[in-house]
Design a protein around this motif. Structure first.
Motif, PDB file in Angstrom:
ATOM      1  N   UNK A  67       0.850  -1.187   0.000  1.00 23.92           N
ATOM      2  CA  UNK A  67       0.000   0.000   0.000  1.00 23.92           C
ATOM      3  C   UNK A  67       0.885   1.235   0.000  1.00 23.92           C
ATOM      4  N   UNK A 185      -1.984  -5.474  -4.339  1.00 23.77           N
ATOM      5  CA  UNK A 185      -1.089  -5.482  -3.177  1.00 23.77           C
ATOM      6  C   UNK A 185      -0.481  -6.857  -2.955  1.00 23.77           C
ATOM      7  N   UNK A 242       9.933   3.895  -0.040  1.00 21.58           N
ATOM      8  CA  UNK A 242       8.479   3.764  -0.088  1.00 21.58           C
ATOM      9  C   UNK A 242       7.851   5.102  -0.482  1.00 21.58           C
ATOM     10  N   UNK A 272       6.806   3.739  13.308  1.00 17.67           N
ATOM     11  CA  UNK A 272       6.461   3.200  11.990  1.00 17.67           C
ATOM     12  C   UNK A 272       6.163   4.386  11.084  1.00 17.67           C
ATOM     13  N   UNK A 275       2.380   5.716  10.042  1.00 18.33           N
ATOM     14  CA  UNK A 275       1.674   6.070  11.265  1.00 18.33           C
ATOM     15  C   UNK A 275       2.167   7.416  11.781  1.00 18.33           C
ATOM     16  N   UNK A 343      -4.418   3.809   1.686  1.00 16.38           N
ATOM     17  CA  UNK A 343      -3.581   3.666   2.886  1.00 16.38           C
ATOM     18  C   UNK A 343      -3.978   4.684   3.953  1.00 16.38           C
ATOM     19  N   UNK A 346      -7.420   4.141   5.646  1.00 16.51           N
ATOM     20  CA  UNK A 346      -7.441   3.154   6.737  1.00 16.51           C
ATOM     21  C   UNK A 346      -6.919   3.781   8.038  1.00 16.51           C
ATOM     22  N   UNK A 347      -5.814   4.508   7.914  1.00 20.87           N
ATOM     23  CA  UNK A 347      -5.236   5.083   9.131  1.00 20.87           C
ATOM     24  C   UNK A 347      -6.154   6.168   9.697  1.00 20.87           C
ATOM     25  N   UNK A 350      -8.900   4.810  11.809  1.00 23.89           N
ATOM     26  CA  UNK A 350      -8.474   4.499  13.170  1.00 23.89           C
ATOM     27  C   UNK A 350      -8.428   5.776  14.008  1.00 23.89           C
TER      28      UNK A 350
ATOM     29  N   UNK B   7       6.320  -5.998  13.963  1.00 25.43           N
ATOM     30  CA  UNK B   7       6.380  -5.021  12.870  1.00 25.43           C
ATOM     31  C   UNK B   7       7.479  -4.012  13.162  1.00 25.43           C
ATOM     32  N   UNK B  11       4.759   1.789  17.139  1.00 24.67           N
ATOM     33  CA  UNK B  11       3.400   2.109  16.706  1.00 24.67           C
ATOM     34  C   UNK B  11       2.800   3.120  17.673  1.00 24.67           C
ATOM     35  N   UNK B  15      -2.716   4.180  16.354  1.00 24.64           N
ATOM     36  CA  UNK B  15      -2.700   3.103  15.369  1.00 24.64           C
ATOM     37  C   UNK B  15      -2.919   1.751  16.038  1.00 24.64           C
ATOM     38  N   UNK B  17      -4.930   1.119  18.149  1.00 33.09           N
ATOM     39  CA  UNK B  17      -6.380   0.907  18.271  1.00 33.09           C
ATOM     40  C   UNK B  17      -6.934   0.103  17.107  1.00 33.09           C
ATOM     41  N   UNK B  18      -6.176   0.055  16.032  1.00 31.97           N
ATOM     42  CA  UNK B  18      -6.627  -0.740  14.891  1.00 31.97           C
ATOM     43  C   UNK B  18      -6.508  -2.233  15.191  1.00 31.97           C
ATOM     44  N   UNK B  51      -1.014  -4.813   6.348  1.00 27.69           N
ATOM     45  CA  UNK B  51      -0.660  -4.336   5.019  1.00 27.69           C
ATOM     46  C   UNK B  51      -1.389  -3.044   4.689  1.00 27.69           C
ATOM     47  N   UNK B  52      -2.688  -3.003   5.018  1.00 28.23           N
ATOM     48  CA  UNK B  52      -3.416  -1.809   4.595  1.00 28.23           C
ATOM     49  C   UNK B  52      -3.074  -0.611   5.464  1.00 28.23           C
ATOM     50  N   UNK B  53      -2.443  -0.825   6.618  1.00 33.56           N
ATOM     51  CA  UNK B  53      -2.017   0.311   7.426  1.00 33.56           C
ATOM     52  C   UNK B  53      -0.566   0.680   7.143  1.00 33.56           C
ATOM     53  N   UNK B  54       0.011   0.011   6.155  1.00 34.62           N
ATOM     54  CA  UNK B  54       1.370   0.355   5.780  1.00 34.62           C
ATOM     55  C   UNK B  54       2.412  -0.139   6.771  1.00 34.62           C
ATOM     56  N   UNK B  55       2.075  -1.147   7.537  1.00 32.69           N
ATOM     57  CA  UNK B  55       3.035  -1.673   8.505  1.00 32.69           C
ATOM     58  C   UNK B  55       3.932  -2.700   7.832  1.00 32.69           C
ATOM     59  N   UNK B  56       5.149  -2.759   8.292  1.00 28.59           N
ATOM     60  CA  UNK B  56       6.129  -3.663   7.699  1.00 28.59           C
ATOM     61  C   UNK B  56       6.290  -4.858   8.638  1.00 28.59           C
TER      62      UNK B  56
END
Lengths: 895, 65
Positions: A67, A185, A242, A272, A275, A343, A346-347, A350, B7, B11, B15, B17-18, B51-56
């Motif tokens: 993403x 993705x 990225x 991260x 975030x 992307x 989604x964040x 939250x 990850x 965080x 985040x 909270x997701x 993945x959709x939160x861009x976390x590795x």
């Protein structure tokens, strides 16, 4: 939850594709097909567009990255410079269903100006697509030059392996006529190893998508930041190149008084990336912009007016335009529509939950109301359900007059699933109507009727209910009437419907032709149950002639099936067969999976097959009908099945089994004269077979007197019971003007023949048998002769009857030396029934020596359908083989 | 089944909270999300959410019960 929020705001958003609509009945929505536009700060990347360009050599290109890797905008940028048609489709979760997916696929092609030919059918069932449609699509694409590029963005939303398999099939068979670009993705369920081995796949993956230091420097420069090379390099390291991370870096740094120091700090930080940076960038927006971004995160797509509604502002248009210009949050889809970068969406969601707990349902409710005002029902329902506002959501269905869609199978799965979450707390007429519709659609009669009563109670309290509520109620009453076999209730429902229909806005009636078609079908079915054939025919014919294309295909098919049953009951097997085939063709035309539909057509064909003594075929048809999961609660279908099954058992000499299947367990308000008659006839036959001729005759006393079909069969039983006088009396009681069909007249002639034979008058007997043969031959009605008894065999075996019976009733040609006198080598059919258009098509191809398989391919029909057409063609021409058919057709100048 | 998903990066509380169903500890520049997972469907759901939160995702493993 993110809910799709695209509406048909004005006529501009409806694609100009004739009357092609998606399987959910909604006009196609142009934003799905919009290529996202690139922001001012977009960085063109030549090495990647170059690779994509080379990818045109391979049928499949896959851009596969995480993403925010910049996939979508990269492909959008590349397609902008292509000099060939580009169909863009942003996949949504609902396109998991193959039927919906392919409908959108076709529409994407059509929107980009390369529509497929009209011969390609649009799938009608959201959950399925037939193999035929896929072949049609592939065949239509073959040889296109230049081949259209089809981009499927966010393909990762399709998790169904079915769709992937179907895409592979189309891709393989379209040859060089299609270039497919998947933006995803994760790896799609394609057999990628095979493409790799064959060198037919171009892949662009994360590593290649990652920005290198030069690109990163250029991107930062677009944001007005100039950094030393090593600073850029360490940023690229920190973000792994990225795209989203770098873009956010640039945005955050831009706002900072000392960008360079800020970026140093970011490098050292351990958060991260997305975030941290997103929170930073968001924090730097003015409060009202922050609020707006959080609120729109519940929407997949939005336009200024909708956002104004959600944020109680009036200037969303300006803010959105600014956001699109300045940062990566908001992407523009054209025609005033935007979406959040997935992307960030989604964040942001939250963030919304943390900052404004409990606000989400309110936002969904506002969105639902806005959609409702704009007439976008599916979106209104989705948001209403997300807000758990069931009173509103149910009312939206009822007010839109969409209640029939619980039954037509087009949107039924979606609606049922959506409302399965509705709790018992929702009250009012609309929720009760929706509950009744769900229960009745599942043949849960008791609960359905109870909810219908509750709804009625609400309606009687409040006199001001809108006409749509009353019409929906009347419609469901008709459903209940049909399932309970209650003609009075059905007539009452139809009357109420007629009264309130005047007050319903005409555009709603036009939008939902399925409601009237279904209502007429139910009315006709109930009348048929009560034995009122002509009244039933009036309603059913009207339903069968209903316009509305795919929206009304199921009620039309069902009505035609019912009409076929009426023909059969009146003794016209040929007409019944034609009508039943027409009903089945109707569903095939719309590429419903085969077999499909109500199954009633197959039951009629099975009964006709028994009359023709094609018992294997009858069994096969009954099995097919059973595969359709026939609704055993529906009186007409249950009785139709009883007729075909009981007759088949009788033909096989299995009287007891016939008796068991002749009386299905049904609790109906009124009895059905024909269903009861059948039961009595079968019972009587069993008594007779077991030597109780008195009891057999006794049972016949209860048969209705005004139905020649049953009277003639009763006469046959009386005769077999040794009462020729009673038999003839029965036959004489049939009024001359009742014009019964050949199935009746053939049997009547045979009874008279047998009476004459018993009286020793062979000449008269022979005359009646000849009459029966002539009447029966065209219809290939063999059963009455086999049922007639042993006495008929010597008559048939000898001239002159032998030639009338040869080939269709008795095996082999006429024996003897030379042609039999008077009749000619092959008796021509007395009258030839007119061939249908399809039968003519098949006949012409037969004459060209094409195989069944080839004809099927050529006519876009299934092999089974071609075989069915062949059978009826043979019957109409009175032949048994294809060569004879061609000969006969030439003789008759049909070719 | 208990799983832990590691990850890259720290965080934020927001985040996190997701992933309300998981607990979280931060260690040496990484965040470890851990907790019980009902079945594979939920496991893949968690991965998709990352993945959709861009976390590795650096590591994922099943822990002894």
């Amino acid at each position: 939850m993110v809910v799709s929020a695209v509406v048909t705001g004005d006529s501009n958003t409806t694609a100009p594709a004739g009357d092609r609509v998606d399987p959910l009945g909604d006009p196609f929505l142009r934003t799905r097909f919009a290529v996202p536009s690139r922001p001012a700060t977009f960085l063109p990347r030549r090495r990647l567009t170059q690779h994509l360009q080379e990818g045109l050599q391979t049928p499949l290109t896959m851009v596969n990255g995480s993403a925010g890797a910049g996939k979508t905008l990269l492909v959008a940028d590349w397609t902008a410079s292509l000099d060939r048609p580009v169909a863009w489709l942003t996949v949504e979760a609902e396109e998991q269903r193959p039927g919906t997916f392919w409908a959108y696929f076709l529409q994407a092609l059509s929107t980009c100006g390369t529509p497929l030919s009209d011969r390609v059918h649009c799938p009608v069932d959201p959950s399925r697509v037939s193999h035929k449609v896929l072949s049609e699509i592939a065949e239509d694409l073959v040889g296109r030059d230049p081949a259209p590029v089809v981009v499927l963005d966010e393909f990762d939303r399709v998790s169904a392996s079915e769709v992937a398999e179907q895409l592979e099939f189309v891709l393989q068979h379209a040859g060089s006529g299609l270039r497919l670009v998947l933006v995803t993705r994760n790896e799609p369920m394609f057999s990628l190893h095979r493409y790799r081995a064959a060198g037919t796949l171009t892949e662009i993956r994360d590593a290649e998508l990652a920005l290198n230091p030069e690109e990163a420097a250029a991107l930062l420069e677009l944001h007005g930041l100039t950094l030393p090379a090593d600073a850029v390099r360490s940023l690229v390291e920190r973000t792994r190149g990225w795209a989203a991370g770098l873009r956010l870096c640039a945005l955050a740094a831009q706002e900072s008084p000392d960008p360079e120091t800020y970026l140093k700090e970011f490098e050292a930080d351990h958060s991260t990336v997305a975030d941290f940076l997103l929170a930073e960038v968001l924090r730097r927006q003015p409060p009202q912009t922050q609020d707006l971004l959080l609120r729109v995160s519940v929407l997949d797509r939005f336009c200024p007016d909708l956002v104004n509604g959600l944020t109680h502002r009036t200037d969303a248009g300006l803010i959105l335009a600014e956001l699109h210009r300045d940062n990566a949050f908001v992407e523009q889809l054209g025609q005033g529509w935007y979406r959040l970068h997935p992307l960030f969406g989604e964040i942001l969601q939250t963030h919304l939950r943390v900052r404004h707990p409990g606000l989400e349902p309110d936002l969904h409710r506002s969105a639902a109301q806005w959609m409702r005002r704009r007439g976008a029902l599916p979106e209104a329902l989705a948001h209403g359900a997300a807000a758990a506002d069931w009173g509103f959501t149910a009312a939206a269905v009822v007010d839109d007059l969409a209640i029939g869609q619980f039954f037509t199978g087009l949107r039924s799965d979606d609606l049922n699933e959506l409302f399965s979450r509705m709790g018992p707390e929702a009250t009012g007429p609309a929720p009760e109507l929706v509950r009744a519709a769900r229960d009745l659609a599942h043949s849960d009669l008791d609960h359905g009727v109870a909810h219908l009563h509750h709804a009625e109670a609400w309606l009687s309290v409040d006199e001001d209910d809108p006409a749509t509520t009353q019409l929906s109620w009347a419609f469901l009453e008709a459903v209940a009437a049909r399932l309970t076999g209650s003609p009075a209730r059905a007539e009452q429902a139809a009357e109420t419907a007629d009264e309130v229909r005047q007050e319903v806005p005409p555009h709603l009636l036009d939008k939902h032709p399925e409601l009237s078609a279904l209502l007429l079908t139910h009315l006709g079915s109930t009348r048929l149950w009560a034995g009122r054939y002509e009244d039933a025919r009036a309603a059913l014919s009207e339903a069968a002639d209903c316009p509305g294309g795919i929206l009304t295909v199921l009620p039309r098919e069902e009505s035609m099936g019912h009409l076929a049953l009426i023909d059969y009951l009146n003794g016209w097997p040929g007409r019944a067969e034609d009508q039943a085939l027409a009903a089945m063709t109707e569903t095939e035309r719309f590429s419903l999976p085969q077999p499909s539909g109500s199954g009633i057509g197959r039951l009629v064909l099975a009964a006709v097959a028994v009359d023709r003594h094609e018992l294997g075929r009858a069994q096969a048809l009954l099995d097919e009908a059973d595969e359709l999961d026939l609704d055993t609660h529906d009186p007409v279908k249950a009785a139709g099945r009883a007729i075909a099954t009981a007759r088949l058992h009788l033909a096989r000499g299995n009287a007891r089994a016939a008796m068991e299947s002749a009386s299905p367990a049904l609790a109906t308000t009124v009895a059905s004269p024909w269903a009861d008659s059948l039961e009595q006839l079968v019972t009587s036959t069993v008594h007779l077979a077991e030597g109780r001729s008195e009891t057999a005759a006794e049972v016949l006393q209860h048969l209705p007197e005004d139905q020649p079909t049953w009277t003639v069969e009763a006469a046959h039983i009386q005769l077999a019971a040794g009462r020729p006088g009673a038999a003839i009396d029965l036959l004489d009681s049939v009024p001359a003007d009742s014009r019964p069909g050949p199935a009746v007249t053939v049997r009547a002639a045979l009874v008279r023949a047998q009476v004459a034979q018993m009286a020793g008058d062979t000449e008269t007997a022979r005359r009646f048998v000849a009459q029966a043969l002539i009447l029966a031959r065209r219809e290939r009605l063999r059963r009455p002769f086999l049922d007639a008894g042993r006495w008929i065999r010597p008559l048939l075996a000898a001239a002159p009857l032998r030639s009338l019976a040869a080939e269709w009733l008795l095996p082999g040609p006429v024996p003897g030396n030379g042609p039999p006198p008077a009749v000619g080598p092959r008796p021509a059919p007395i009258v030839v029934q007119e061939l249908s258009e399809r039968e003519r098509d098949v006949l012409q191809r037969l004459a060209q020596m094409m195989s069944t398989q080839e004809i099927a391919v050529d006519l876009y029909l299934s092999v089974n359908t071609v075989k069915t057409h062949l059978k009826s063609l043979y019957r109409k021409l009175g032949v048994n083989r294809r060569s004879e058919a061609v000969h006969r057709a030439r003789d008759m100048r049909l070719l | 089944m208990r799983y832990e998903i590691r990850v890259d990066g720290h965080m934020s509380d927001i985040l996190a909270e997701a992933f309300p169903e998981l607990e979280r500890v931060v260690m040496s520049g990484q965040t470890v999300l851990f907790g019980s997972v009902i079945d594979e469907a939920q496991l893949f759901g968690l991965l998709a959410r990352c993945q959709s939160l861009g976390l590795h995702v650096v590591e994922m493993r099943r822990m002894p019960d």
